[in-house]
Design a protein around this motif. Sequence first.
Motif, PDB file in Angstrom:
ATOM      1  N   LYS A 111     -51.336  79.178  36.256  1.00  0.00           N
ATOM      2  CA  LYS A 111     -51.197  80.555  36.738  1.00  0.00           C
ATOM      3  C   LYS A 111     -49.747  80.969  36.537  1.00  0.00           C
ATOM      4  N   ARG A 148     -50.782  97.155  33.356  1.00  0.00           N
ATOM      5  CA  ARG A 148     -51.580  96.134  34.032  1.00  0.00           C
ATOM      6  C   ARG A 148     -52.609  95.547  33.068  1.00  0.00           C
ATOM      7  N   ALA A 156     -48.734  86.596  37.653  1.00  0.00           N
ATOM      8  CA  ALA A 156     -50.153  86.867  37.924  1.00  0.00           C
ATOM      9  C   ALA A 156     -50.406  86.842  39.421  1.00  0.00           C
ATOM     10  N   LYS A 157     -51.197  87.820  39.872  1.00  0.00           N
ATOM     11  CA  LYS A 157     -51.541  87.868  41.294  1.00  0.00           C
ATOM     12  C   LYS A 157     -53.007  88.266  41.432  1.00  0.00           C
ATOM     13  N   PRO A 158     -53.618  87.976  42.563  1.00  0.00           N
ATOM     14  CA  PRO A 158     -55.033  88.323  42.732  1.00  0.00           C
ATOM     15  C   PRO A 158     -55.268  89.828  42.629  1.00  0.00           C
ATOM     16  N   TRP A 159     -56.354  90.174  41.950  1.00  0.00           N
ATOM     17  CA  TRP A 159     -56.803  91.568  41.869  1.00  0.00           C
ATOM     18  C   TRP A 159     -57.661  91.816  43.094  1.00  0.00           C
ATOM     19  N   LYS A 160     -57.292  92.780  43.886  1.00  0.00           N
ATOM     20  CA  LYS A 160     -58.007  93.045  45.133  1.00  0.00           C
ATOM     21  C   LYS A 160     -59.357  93.691  44.863  1.00  0.00           C
ATOM     22  N   LEU A 217     -57.598  88.111  38.346  1.00  0.00           N
ATOM     23  CA  LEU A 217     -56.148  88.233  38.478  1.00  0.00           C
ATOM     24  C   LEU A 217     -55.627  89.415  37.679  1.00  0.00           C
TER      25      LEU A 217
END
Length: 123
Positions: A45, A72, A49-53, A60
């Motif tokens: 990761k 994005r 990269a971060k979680p997609w809500k 992500l």
Amino acid sequence: MTRKPVPGEKPLYWIGSSLKDITRFPAEVQRSVGFALSAAQYGGKHPAAKPWKGEGPGVLEVVKDYDGDTYRAIYTVRFANAVYVLHAFQKKSPRGRETRQSDIALVRERLKVAQRDYEEKHA
């Protein structure tokens, strides 16, 4: 043209217009997204990269600011043997940080397409 994955690398699949959309990003943004996708292909990761809500675990996003604009790329690592790029876009929400509902709906629909594609390829 699709190249064969090297050992330990998951194949990368592009859903809808995501590849075409990323090619329209500035070169610096394309490199950042590419590094994140490469890390995902090897089971890692990228720090950006971060979680997609909204879609739960395994979806992500990579967000890159460049020259006053925000870009994005949304992808999923939910599948054991593949990474799918679901959507790529330049953020243009009129309400600050919120993502347009049309982009959220597109990610949701393309995640379903990726699920069907994965089941066909890896069943």
